[in-house]
Design an enzyme around this catalytic site. Structure first.
Site, mmCIF file in Angstrom:
data_model
loop_
_atom_site.group_PDB
_atom_site.id
_atom_site.type_symbol
_atom_site.label_atom_id
_atom_site.label_comp_id
_atom_site.label_asym_id
_atom_site.label_seq_id
_atom_site.Cartn_x
_atom_site.Cartn_y
_atom_site.Cartn_z
ATOM 1 N N PRO A 156 41.354 46.894 41.689
ATOM 2 C CA PRO A 156 42.698 46.515 42.155
ATOM 3 C C PRO A 156 42.879 45.032 42.497
ATOM 4 C CG PRO A 156 41.478 47.523 43.943
ATOM 5 C CD PRO A 156 40.584 47.602 42.735
ATOM 6 N N CYS A 157 42.857 44.174 41.492
ATOM 7 C CA CYS A 157 43.098 42.750 41.739
ATOM 8 C C CYS A 157 44.538 42.503 42.205
ATOM 9 C CB CYS A 157 42.780 41.920 40.503
ATOM 10 S SG CYS A 157 43.655 42.406 39.011
#
Length: 217
Positions: free
Chosen positions: A180-181
């Protein structure tokens, strides 16, 4: 290897599974395609790799409409792609483990966008430098519904002055949504960059904020 397009509520997502692991999941946007081309180039170095491409609908309930599967022998399944001649010669062989991982990836993405999944549980393989892989592994520690600044993540990674390099590593993340950047934001709370576009990043954060109560899988 199986390569497909997942039709998410926010846009198309390119997904690649190879040797029983998810190795690429990113927005099917022009700015992301260099990353996909690089991934395909790395995988193509495997002499045993044959590419199978097909499009999956967004709902797993319609999965059968995307392709016709015949038989099962050893560890392979024969796949008839849509709109192709239905002859035995046209049947393509797919590794059943790759197919299972692809099906589970589609299932979990469906659950995520419906607010029913907070964490992904998929076999992953990461192609990148040691630094990039270290950053991507740390990204997995940022929980659903939470945000972390680039500077804070740099400290977590043991590189307090390296947040610019860290931001670049985030930008090269091959597994968007899964790793989850999009949860990494500016120190002032600003969205910051995102290879899928700021609108997608904002939509993902809004979706998670909506469903963050209740920690079901």
């Amino acid at each position: 290897m199986i390569k497909t397009i997942y039709c998410s509520p926010l846009g198309d997502v390119a997904v690649i599974v190879h040797k029983g692991a998810l190795c690429y999941c990113n927005w099917n946007e022009e700015e992301c395609r260099k990353k996909m081309d690089r991934m395909l180039s790395l995988i193509s170095q495997d002499k045993d790799c044959d590419e199978i491409s097909f499009v999956l609908p967004s709902s797993q309930t319609d999965y059968a409409k995307a392709g016709h599967f015949e038989g099962k022998k050893d560890n392979t399944i024969k796949l008839q792609l849509p709109n192709e001649v239905e002859s035995k010669e046209d049947l393509k062989v797919v590794d059943s483990e790759d197919l299972q991982v692809m099906e589970e990836t589609i299932n979990q993405l469906d659950e995520y966008f419906a607010g029913r999944r907070k964490e992904f549980d998929l076999p992953l393989v990461l192609y990148g430098t040691n630094f990039q892989k270290m950053v991507w592994e740390k990204l997995l520690q940022v929980k659903y519904g939470e945000n972390c600044s680039y500077k804070s993540l740099a400290r977590i990674c043991g590189k307090p002055n390296g947040y610019r390099a860290l931001a670049q590593a985030c930008g090269k993340n091959p597994l968007a949504i899964i790793i989850p950047c999009h949860r990494i934001v500016g120190a002032d709370g600003s969205l910051g960059g995102y290879t899928g576009g700021r609108s997608k990043k904002e939509s993902l954060l809004s979706l998670e904020a909506k469903f963050c109560i209740g920690k079901n899988p």
